[in-house]
Design an enzyme around this catalytic site. Structure first.
Site, PDB file in Angstrom:
ATOM      1  N   ASP A  44       0.826  -1.202   0.000  1.00  0.00           N
ATOM      2  CA  ASP A  44       0.000   0.000   0.000  1.00  0.00           C
ATOM      3  C   ASP A  44       0.864   1.258   0.000  1.00  0.00           C
ATOM      4  O   ASP A  44       0.349   2.377  -0.108  1.00  0.00           O
ATOM      5  CB  ASP A  44      -0.997   0.006   1.159  1.00  0.00           C
ATOM      6  CG  ASP A  44      -0.340  -0.095   2.525  1.00  0.00           C
ATOM      7  OD1 ASP A  44       0.897  -0.146   2.605  1.00  0.00           O
ATOM      8  OD2 ASP A  44      -1.085  -0.137   3.530  1.00  0.00           O
ATOM      9  N   SER A  45       2.178   1.068   0.048  1.00  0.00           N
ATOM     10  CA  SER A  45       3.121   2.172  -0.166  1.00  0.00           C
ATOM     11  C   SER A  45       2.927   2.801  -1.531  1.00  0.00           C
ATOM     12  O   SER A  45       3.417   3.908  -1.798  1.00  0.00           O
ATOM     13  CB  SER A  45       4.562   1.676  -0.015  1.00  0.00           C
ATOM     14  OG  SER A  45       4.777   0.496  -0.774  1.00  0.00           O
ATOM     15  N   ASP A  83      -0.902  -6.162  -0.206  1.00  0.00           N
ATOM     16  CA  ASP A  83      -1.358  -5.570   1.043  1.00  0.00           C
ATOM     17  C   ASP A  83      -2.870  -5.404   1.102  1.00  0.00           C
ATOM     18  O   ASP A  83      -3.491  -4.980   0.121  1.00  0.00           O
ATOM     19  CB  ASP A  83      -0.738  -4.175   1.226  1.00  0.00           C
ATOM     20  CG  ASP A  83       0.574  -4.207   1.985  1.00  0.00           C
ATOM     21  OD1 ASP A  83       0.850  -5.213   2.671  1.00  0.00           O
ATOM     22  OD2 ASP A  83       1.324  -3.222   1.892  1.00  0.00           O
ATOM     23  N   LYS A 113      -1.032  -9.496   2.822  1.00  0.00           N
ATOM     24  CA  LYS A 113      -0.305  -9.022   4.006  1.00  0.00           C
ATOM     25  C   LYS A 113      -1.177  -8.028   4.755  1.00  0.00           C
ATOM     26  O   LYS A 113      -1.866  -7.225   4.137  1.00  0.00           O
ATOM     27  CB  LYS A 113       1.020  -8.356   3.626  1.00  0.00           C
ATOM     28  CG  LYS A 113       1.826  -7.872   4.846  1.00  0.00           C
ATOM     29  CD  LYS A 113       3.208  -7.390   4.464  1.00  0.00           C
ATOM     30  CE  LYS A 113       3.218  -6.039   3.790  1.00  0.00           C
ATOM     31  NZ  LYS A 113       2.713  -4.955   4.687  1.00  0.00           N
ATOM     32  N   GLU A 115      -1.265  -5.547   8.584  1.00  0.00           N
ATOM     33  CA  GLU A 115      -0.518  -5.008   9.708  1.00  0.00           C
ATOM     34  C   GLU A 115      -1.224  -5.316  11.022  1.00  0.00           C
ATOM     35  O   GLU A 115      -2.449  -5.300  11.097  1.00  0.00           O
ATOM     36  CB  GLU A 115      -0.345  -3.497   9.549  1.00  0.00           C
ATOM     37  CG  GLU A 115       0.420  -3.096   8.295  1.00  0.00           C
ATOM     38  CD  GLU A 115       0.533  -1.584   8.136  1.00  0.00           C
ATOM     39  OE1 GLU A 115       0.133  -0.854   9.067  1.00  0.00           O
ATOM     40  OE2 GLU A 115       1.020  -1.142   7.080  1.00  0.00           O
ATOM     41  N   GLU A 182       9.298  -4.378  10.802  1.00  0.00           N
ATOM     42  CA  GLU A 182       9.688  -3.076  10.272  1.00  0.00           C
ATOM     43  C   GLU A 182      10.058  -2.105  11.383  1.00  0.00           C
ATOM     44  O   GLU A 182       9.360  -1.989  12.394  1.00  0.00           O
ATOM     45  CB  GLU A 182       8.562  -2.457   9.431  1.00  0.00           C
ATOM     46  CG  GLU A 182       8.935  -1.080   8.888  1.00  0.00           C
ATOM     47  CD  GLU A 182       7.959  -0.510   7.885  1.00  0.00           C
ATOM     48  OE1 GLU A 182       8.210   0.620   7.394  1.00  0.00           O
ATOM     49  OE2 GLU A 182       6.952  -1.171   7.574  1.00  0.00           O
TER      50      GLU A 182
END
Length: 279
Positions: A44-45, A83, A113, A115, A182
């Site tokens: 999502d970056s 993501d 993925k 978080e 991270e």
């Protein structure tokens, strides 16, 4: 040979490092695939490096599906992990499973993925029960940037380190096949890596993790003027691109491009006939 979630597990077992880079389009994914990168992360970056947002929070499911499909077309061997964006798995477990399924069905992702650690263990377990591989992500989680008060290194106090360790074990117990660590101290990442049976993928977490991931624009000097401490530039594509674009602009202005070498010829008799017909 196509790489899968088992490839990363086998590499950990054999004490071999896994490579991962972000990818957002077909062309870049194909180049990375040809280079032998193990896994491509449709992160999502993309909100920041592709769409120009200040953070990842504005990214939508449609954004992720669009870019994931493009990457999957270019990745014939690399594992493609996509993501789940902000608020796509936070409201309910059912919503999380449905959105993970969309990334697989519509975005052609091979794994997703998300978080979060202890707080999202139930979500991870539910997605895994739906037969969708999940990669966890703990430590500095960008979707929590507002809660953290910015992009700050995590796990530096005893209490914070304990929480990250608890998150790591929770992600593993929930069935994740790997976990991204991270923005945490290297020794803490080493401690976690030695105690987990699943692979750890580090970014800003030292060199003792089972693998590494970077945002490729950071690695190639293409995004922003600041270089985070954990980023190594493996090329200066930004400088190269800018120089090429500048030269292009200059040659258009002066008329140097296109030259005769870039122009298709025609029999001059045809041009003469056209001129006579015009009279």
């Amino acid at each position: 040979m196509k790489k899968t979630v088992m490839t990363l597990a086998q590499k950990k077992a054999q004490q071999e490092k896994s490579s991962m880079l972000t990818a957002y389009d077909y062309t870049t994914a194909k180049l990375m695939d040809d280079a032998g990168i193990d896994a491509l992360l449709v992160g999502d970056s993309l909100g920041m490096v592709m769409l120009g947002y200040e953070d990842t929070l504005q990214v939508t499911m449609e954004d992720m599906i669009h870019h994931s499909k493009a990457v999957r077309r270019g990745a014939k061997k690399a594992l493609v992990v996509t993501d789940l964006p902000f608020l796509s798995y936070h409201v309910s477990v059912e919503q999380a499973v449905l959105n993970a399924g969309r990334l697989v069905k519509e975005g052609q992702a091979e794994a997703v993925k998300l978080e979060g650690g202890v707080a999202f263990a139930e979500v991870i377990a539910a997605i895994v029960r739906a037969q969708i591989p999940v990669m966890g992500h703990i430590g500095l989680t960008p979707q929590s940037v507002n809660a953290f008060g910015g992009f700050k290194i995590q796990g530096k106090t005893l209490a914070a380190a304990r929480q990250i360790v608890a998150d790591a074990f929770a992600v593993e117990a929930a069935g994740a096949f790997a976990v991204v660590l991270e923005g945490i101290p290297g020794d803490l990442a080493d401690y976690i890596t030695q105690r987990l049976s699943i692979p750890t993928i580090g970014i800003g977490a030292g060199n003792k993790t089972d693998g590494q991931v970077l945002v490729y624009q950071d690695a190639l000097g293409m995004y922003g003027d600041l270089q985070p401490k954990f980023v190594k530039r493996f090329g200066e594509a930004g400088t190269l691109y800018k120089a090429a674009f500048t030269t292009y602009q200059e040659e258009i202005t002066t008329g140097a491009f296109p030259s005769d070498a870039h122009t298709f010829p025609i029999d001059q008799k045809i041009i003469e006939i056209l001129k006579q017909e015009e009279r």
